[in-house]
Every structure is written in C-alpha cells, then in structure tokens.
Design a protein around this motif. Structure first.
Motif, PDB file in Angstrom:
ATOM      1  N   LEU A 142       0.920  -1.176   0.168  1.00  8.97           N
ATOM      2  CA  LEU A 142      -0.198   0.030  -0.071  1.00  8.97           C
ATOM      3  C   LEU A 142       0.812   1.290   0.013  1.00  8.97           C
ATOM      4  N   ASP A 143       1.975   1.245   0.978  1.00  3.81           N
ATOM      5  CA  ASP A 143       2.912   2.404   0.848  1.00  3.81           C
ATOM      6  C   ASP A 143       3.553   2.502  -0.644  1.00  3.81           C
ATOM      7  N   ILE A 144       3.907   1.353  -1.342  1.00  5.73           N
ATOM      8  CA  ILE A 144       4.534   1.577  -2.620  1.00  5.73           C
ATOM      9  C   ILE A 144       3.565   2.025  -3.575  1.00  5.73           C
ATOM     10  N   ALA A 145       2.134   1.678  -3.445  1.00  8.25           N
ATOM     11  CA  ALA A 145       1.306   2.191  -4.310  1.00  8.25           C
ATOM     12  C   ALA A 145       1.121   3.872  -4.279  1.00  8.25           C
ATOM     13  N   TRP A 146       1.031   4.211  -3.153  1.00  7.02           N
ATOM     14  CA  TRP A 146       0.843   5.832  -2.765  1.00  7.02           C
ATOM     15  C   TRP A 146       2.424   6.402  -3.349  1.00  7.02           C
ATOM     16  N   ASP A 147       3.568   5.958  -2.986  1.00  8.10           N
ATOM     17  CA  ASP A 147       4.936   6.253  -3.359  1.00  8.10           C
ATOM     18  C   ASP A 147       4.928   6.870  -4.761  1.00  8.10           C
ATOM     19  N   SER A 148       4.072   5.827  -5.488  1.00 11.75           N
ATOM     20  CA  SER A 148       4.369   5.958  -6.996  1.00 11.75           C
ATOM     21  C   SER A 148       3.413   7.051  -7.669  1.00 11.75           C
ATOM     22  N   LEU A 171     -11.805   9.222   0.498  1.00 15.11           N
ATOM     23  CA  LEU A 171     -10.741   8.153   0.128  1.00 15.11           C
ATOM     24  C   LEU A 171     -11.150   6.801   0.545  1.00 15.11           C
ATOM     25  N   ASN A 172     -11.004   5.940  -0.387  1.00 21.59           N
ATOM     26  CA  ASN A 172     -11.292   4.500  -0.190  1.00 21.59           C
ATOM     27  C   ASN A 172     -10.135   3.791  -0.372  1.00 21.59           C
ATOM     28  N   GLU A 173      -9.620   2.812   0.251  1.00 24.20           N
ATOM     29  CA  GLU A 173      -8.383   2.017  -0.009  1.00 24.20           C
ATOM     30  C   GLU A 173      -8.868   0.566   0.054  1.00 24.20           C
ATOM     31  N   ASN A 174      -8.185  -0.502  -0.781  1.00 22.34           N
ATOM     32  CA  ASN A 174      -8.456  -1.622  -0.789  1.00 22.34           C
ATOM     33  C   ASN A 174      -7.113  -2.345  -1.343  1.00 22.34           C
ATOM     34  N   ASN A 175      -7.103  -3.565  -0.661  1.00 17.40           N
ATOM     35  CA  ASN A 175      -5.975  -4.232  -1.037  1.00 17.40           C
ATOM     36  C   ASN A 175      -5.808  -5.578  -0.680  1.00 17.40           C
ATOM     37  N   VAL A 192      -3.977  -3.382  -5.355  1.00 18.08           N
ATOM     38  CA  VAL A 192      -4.431  -1.973  -4.689  1.00 18.08           C
ATOM     39  C   VAL A 192      -5.349  -0.953  -5.312  1.00 18.08           C
ATOM     40  N   GLU A 193      -6.252  -0.730  -4.658  1.00 21.09           N
ATOM     41  CA  GLU A 193      -7.196   0.074  -5.339  1.00 21.09           C
ATOM     42  C   GLU A 193      -7.171   1.464  -4.450  1.00 21.09           C
ATOM     43  N   LEU A 194      -6.988   2.646  -4.964  1.00 20.61           N
ATOM     44  CA  LEU A 194      -7.071   3.864  -4.348  1.00 20.61           C
ATOM     45  C   LEU A 194      -8.350   4.726  -5.096  1.00 20.61           C
ATOM     46  N   GLN A 195      -9.140   5.102  -4.371  1.00 17.74           N
ATOM     47  CA  GLN A 195     -10.131   5.911  -4.847  1.00 17.74           C
ATOM     48  C   GLN A 195     -10.389   7.277  -4.243  1.00 17.74           C
ATOM     49  N   TYR A 200      -7.784  15.274  -7.304  1.00 17.25           N
ATOM     50  CA  TYR A 200      -8.318  15.216  -8.826  1.00 17.25           C
ATOM     51  C   TYR A 200      -9.123  13.619  -8.834  1.00 17.25           C
ATOM     52  N   PRO A 201     -10.388  13.551  -9.574  1.00 14.68           N
ATOM     53  CA  PRO A 201     -10.963  12.524  -9.537  1.00 14.68           C
ATOM     54  C   PRO A 201      -9.914  11.026  -9.930  1.00 14.68           C
ATOM     55  N   ALA A 202     -10.159  10.194  -8.921  1.00 16.44           N
ATOM     56  CA  ALA A 202      -9.121   9.054  -9.180  1.00 16.44           C
ATOM     57  C   ALA A 202      -9.842   7.632  -8.843  1.00 16.44           C
ATOM     58  N   ASN A 203      -9.539   6.851  -9.595  1.00  9.88           N
ATOM     59  CA  ASN A 203      -9.836   5.404  -9.150  1.00  9.88           C
ATOM     60  C   ASN A 203      -8.954   4.423  -9.647  1.00  9.88           C
ATOM     61  N   TRP A 204      -7.512   4.548  -8.943  1.00  3.86           N
ATOM     62  CA  TRP A 204      -6.286   4.088  -9.161  1.00  3.86           C
ATOM     63  C   TRP A 204      -6.529   2.253  -9.200  1.00  3.86           C
ATOM     64  N   GLN A 205      -6.131   1.609 -10.015  1.00  8.44           N
ATOM     65  CA  GLN A 205      -6.187   0.221  -9.986  1.00  8.44           C
ATOM     66  C   GLN A 205      -4.508  -0.222 -10.296  1.00  8.44           C
ATOM     67  N   MET A 206      -3.853  -0.758  -9.134  1.00  7.51           N
ATOM     68  CA  MET A 206      -2.634  -1.154  -9.108  1.00  7.51           C
ATOM     69  C   MET A 206      -2.294  -2.329  -8.846  1.00  7.51           C
ATOM     70  N   TYR A 207      -1.243  -2.974  -9.317  1.00  2.00           N
ATOM     71  CA  TYR A 207      -0.436  -4.231  -9.166  1.00  2.00           C
ATOM     72  C   TYR A 207       0.783  -4.084  -8.799  1.00  2.00           C
ATOM     73  N   ILE A 208       1.145  -4.632  -7.647  1.00  2.10           N
ATOM     74  CA  ILE A 208       2.568  -4.489  -6.837  1.00  2.10           C
ATOM     75  C   ILE A 208       2.900  -5.676  -6.849  1.00  2.10           C
ATOM     76  N   ASP A 209       4.056  -5.994  -7.267  1.00  2.59           N
ATOM     77  CA  ASP A 209       4.884  -7.504  -7.300  1.00  2.59           C
ATOM     78  C   ASP A 209       5.258  -7.894  -5.761  1.00  2.59           C
ATOM     79  N   ALA A 210       4.806  -8.957  -5.520  1.00  3.52           N
ATOM     80  CA  ALA A 210       4.611  -9.184  -4.076  1.00  3.52           C
ATOM     81  C   ALA A 210       6.182  -9.700  -3.679  1.00  3.52           C
ATOM     82  N   GLU A 211       7.091  -9.949  -4.433  1.00  2.66           N
ATOM     83  CA  GLU A 211       8.368 -10.301  -4.211  1.00  2.66           C
ATOM     84  C   GLU A 211       9.330  -9.203  -4.388  1.00  2.66           C
ATOM     85  N   THR A 212       9.313  -8.433  -5.376  1.00  2.00           N
ATOM     86  CA  THR A 212      10.149  -7.234  -5.705  1.00  2.00           C
ATOM     87  C   THR A 212       9.507  -5.982  -5.252  1.00  2.00           C
ATOM     88  N   GLY A 213       8.420  -5.831  -4.972  1.00  2.00           N
ATOM     89  CA  GLY A 213       7.727  -4.403  -4.815  1.00  2.00           C
ATOM     90  C   GLY A 213       7.718  -3.442  -6.060  1.00  2.00           C
TER      91      GLY A 213
END
Length: 527
Positions: A142-148, A171-175, A192-195, A200-213
C-alpha cells in the motif's frame, strides 16, 4: 491514465477523452497479454446439475475437454437463478487458493439442470503451485502504491458532509493478494485500489509485485465522458426534490430500494471543491440559467436509474442501491463529463465544441453504463475488450435515447444540427471502422487510445445497429443486458462478444433471434 470516456483525446485534445487536464502519472506494463476467455457449449457431458456438488462432478466428467481441476483451480463464489429459471454457478480461478486477477468461470444450467454452456477465463496453463516468494508485506504494498503517485494519502483524505449531516470520507483503499497473469508468467501481486475525489478524480487500479515491490501496472480508470426546472435545451421538467429548513434541494429519495440521487454545484472550482454545494431553490422552481445544467443532471440520472430498474430490475448502477451523485459547473469551459468511480462530474463546455454536457441523456446513459459494466462484466479497458466497453456504453446510451442513432447530438457543437460524436448506423461518418477489414491495430498507450477503444468500437456498434434493426429495441436491449451481466467476462474480444450475445438471444428468444445476432456480426466480419 486510462479514462473510460465518451471520446478519444485525438478528437478533442481534452480529457473528455483519454488524457488532458486530469491526466497524472501512470506506469503500465508493456506487452502484457491477458487470458483469452473461452465459451464452451458443444460436446460437454452433463448429468443433472442442481447443486454445487453436482457442478463439481460436472467438472470431473469434463476434465479432459475443459482441462480444469475444479478441486485445485477453482473456488466457488455464488450461484444465482434468473427469471428464465436458468442457474449460473460462478467460480474464481485460483492458484494455491489465491485468486487470479480479472478472471471468472461461469457454469450455466437450464431449468431442468442441464448444463448448456460454460464460459470465462479458464487459465488452463496456470501453474499448479507458485514458485514466487512473498517478500513484500500488505502494508508495504500500500505504501509503494502511494509512493508511485504524485499525491500523498493526506492530500486525498478529505471529508464531506451530506444533506443529513453525516460525514463521509472521499478516500477509499482496498488491498488484496492476487495472482497476476503477466504474458503467461503467473506471479504473486497485490491488487491495490485507491479511490478519491480530491485533488483530482481517481480510481487507481494498481498491481504491486509481491516479491520485488515493483509496480507492475497502474491505471486510473475513473470513467469520463460526458422540481420543476428548465433544462439545457429550454424544456421544462418535473423534478423530485427535498425540502429542508424552508429550502428545496435537488435531492431525490423516491427511488425504490436505493440510496438517493443528489446534485451539486462545483462553482467552477475543479478538483478541490468536489462534490461542491447542493443545488437549492427557495421556491422549488429551478428556472435560472445557472440551474439548467443541474436540472438535467438530476433529471437524467433519475431517468437512467429508471431505465435499468424498469427494464431489468437493476437497483442503481451496482444493483446494490448505491446513491448517484452528480456535480455540475465543473471547472472552467470544461469540455468533459466523467464518472469518477463514485460520482458524475459535468463541465459547461466552451460554447463551441459543447454546451452544458449534462444536457444529453444518452451521454448520461453512456457514462452510467460504464459503471454498470464495471460491476458486472468488468471489461478490461484496452484493445477489443475496451472497445466493447465503449460500445456497450454507446448501445445503452441509444436505448436510453432511441430517437436517432447519434451519440451526444443534443450538446455537441451547439447551433449545428444533425451531427454528433458517433453514429451506430454509420460509424464511417465519424472516422470509425464498421467492419473488421478496417480494424485499426493501435498500440495500447494513451496516444494509441489504449488500443483503439474509441476507434474500433465502431465495429460492435454497427453490429448492434444491424441487431436492433432486425430484432427491434425491446428484444435487443434484453439480449445486450443479459450478455453484459451474465456472459461477458473481463477479457472478452469481439468474437467472444458475438458468442455471448448469441447465447443471450438463444436463452431469451430462441434460435431465430440467435441467428439474427449471428448475421449482424457476420455483416461486420466477426465470425
């Protein structure tokens, strides 16, 4: 970012479209292929299937044909029986009991318990076990998603107050830990979903590698486009309003089994003022120039709700009775309208390309259908599945406003009659292909319209035109709704859409209707 929009940026150069003033940083995996869905209905063995246990036996009996180990590769999700007496058993493909992202398998039985078809993303080549090690923890992902992103969690964590005085966080967060199919390489990842609505209007759909980040993919899929009161075109409408403290609000509490339909004024501020202030009137007569856009936004949101409820029994866009929130006077000269993942926003237009964008009921129908698609078929917004996403929104926009075959004609180029954004009957007139001979193989980038989602939608649009012309509106809208909500799956291509529509037609109206659907797709070169 990807915007599920009414138009492509190459047409307007704004974000009514993909890109423009709402565009922010995006990372996306290159050359990522997705599992092609299959639709199997021939040569399948089936004893009577009336339970989850019986479906399990069906999978075992057909293991050599389907190449699926139901015990290890599928997880039961739900069973539903529809108005035709058909039962649909939905399964989630898994590896090591971890769900494979953007996938489902559905077994369909008739009222006698006979399996008539099975469809979805089978993932027959998925590994039996994952070799990858999970090194990244859930909170770290979740932190990596925000940092990106180019905004912080704190900047988006704003609070708004509803008419009833209740506060809600924008704000709505799902992981969730999932298996991600990266060109046949199945790897552990966090979905990771960040809405959020601000800044700005956002519905971020993100995939974070669970081994490398590593951020494998990140797409903002906020969806764009596009009581008595006078609307944008000067017509008087009856409105459902709400009286509180001597003031009338555009706040409709009359919809069955549902939340509310509420309408706000952004006052041209943009991101930082969502949802804005309620649109009110002391006399319950919304007649001023400043109220016209709000009158139509409020009225047409109710009209689209009624369309889905009266025709299909669907309660709001998600069939869960969610409230429909609209905000007008968004930004300055803003040639756009958008479904942001939790509400609609409408610009006023620049007076030349558009007038108030809430003034077209087919635009409202188009955009809210993106929300319906998101909660049903989940069509991935790129290439052919993305073109289908756009096409189904156009088709249901037509069903909401069937007076002509044009989209958005009521607000597009005010003062110029007879034109629109697109045409179902004549896509070529608006630089869209209407046959596979003209299909444009575009790159899956913003500049390439995410593989031509707005361009190649002309092909399924023309197939819809042929279908509607042959079968009529009533049968066609039933067929299209059933295909969207029962048979289409996230990675459907044109051929799969044809099969889904044929099966829906067969279910509802028999072989003659299914043949008519097949002929429509033959006419556009999809066999």
């Amino acid at each position: 970012m990807k915007w599920k929009s009414l138009m492509a940026s190459v047409v307007l150069g704004t974000s009514l479209v993909s890109g423009g003033s709402l565009a922010h940083a995006e990372k996306s995996a290159e050359n990522v292929s997705v599992e092609t869905p299959q639709f199997v209905k021939d040569n399948i063995k089936s004893s009577k299937v009336v339970s989850k246990k019986a479906v399990k036996k069906f999978f075992k009996d057909n293991k050599s044909k389907l190449k699926i180990n139901a015990n290890k590769n599928l997880k039961f999700v739900k069973s539903e029986t529809d108005d035709l007496g058909m039962t649909h058993y939905t399964y989630q493909p898994v590896v090591d009991n971890i769900p494979i992202a953007n996938s489902r398998v559905v077994v369909h039985t008739n009222k006698k318990g006979k399996v008539i078809s099975i469809n979805g993303e089978f993932h027959q080549d998925a590994p039996r076990n994952l070799k990858q090690t999970k090194k990244v923890k859930k909170q770290e992902a979740l932190d990596i998603a925000w940092d990106s992103l180019d905004v912080s969690r704190e900047e988006t964590n704003t609070v708004q107050k509803s008419l009833s005085g209740e506060t809600f966080n924008t704000l709505n967060e799902n992981n969730e830990l999932v298996v991600y199919d990266n060109d046949g390489d199945y790897q552990l990842a966090y979905h990771v979903e960040l809405q959020f609505a601000d800044p700005y209007p956002a519905n971020w759909q993100m995939y974070i590698d669970a081994e490398t980040g590593e951020v494998i993919q990140a797409n903002n899929v906020a969806e764009e486009a596009t009581g008595t009161g006078v609307g944008v075109l000067g017509d008087t409408k009856s409105l459902n309003t709400y009286l509180s403290g001597g003031t009338y609000y555009l706040y409709d509490t009359t919809k069955p089994m549902s939340g509310v339909i509420e309408t706000f004024d952004n006052q041209h501020y943009g991101y930082s003022n969502l949802p804005g202030i309620y649109v009110t009137d002391s006399g319950n007569t919304f007649y001023s120039e400043n109220q016209k856009a709000a009158v139509d936004a409020h009225y047409y949101a109710g009209e689209v709700f009624d369309f889905y409820y009266d025709n299909f029994g669907r309660v709001s866009y998600d069939d869960q009775g969610s409230s429909i929130r609209s905000t007008v006077h968004y930004g300055s000269n803003y040639n756009n309208a958008a479904w942001t993942g939790n509400q609609m926003i409408y610009g006023d237009g620049d007076g030349s390309t558009f007038t108030y964008l809430s003034g077209a009921n087919d635009i409202v129908g188009h955009e809210l259908t993106h929300a319906v698609t998101e909660s049903t078929a989940g069509l991935v917004y790129e290439s052919q599945s993305g073109a289908l996403n756009e096409s189904f929104s156009d088709v249901f926009g037509y069903f909401v406003d069937p007076e002509d075959w044009l989209m958005g004609e009521d607000v597009y180029t005010p003062g110029v009659s007879g034109d629109g954004l697109r045409s179902l009957s004549n896509p070529n007139a608006y630089n869209q292909p209407d046959h596979m001979d003209e299909y444009q193989d575009l790159p899956v980038t913003e500049e390439g319209d995410w593989g031509g989602v707005h361009t190649n939608s002309g092909i399924p649009n023309k197939a819809a035109y042929y279908t509607i012309s042959n079968l009529g509106i009533e049968k066609s809208k039933d067929i299209y709704y059933r295909a969207l909500t029962v048979y289409l799956t996230p990675n459907s291509d044109f051929s799969y859409a044809r099969q889904s529509l044929e099966q829906a037609a067969q279910d509802l109206y028999g072989s003659s209707a299914a043949n008519a659907v097949g002929q429509a797709w033959d006419n556009v070169g999809v066999y």
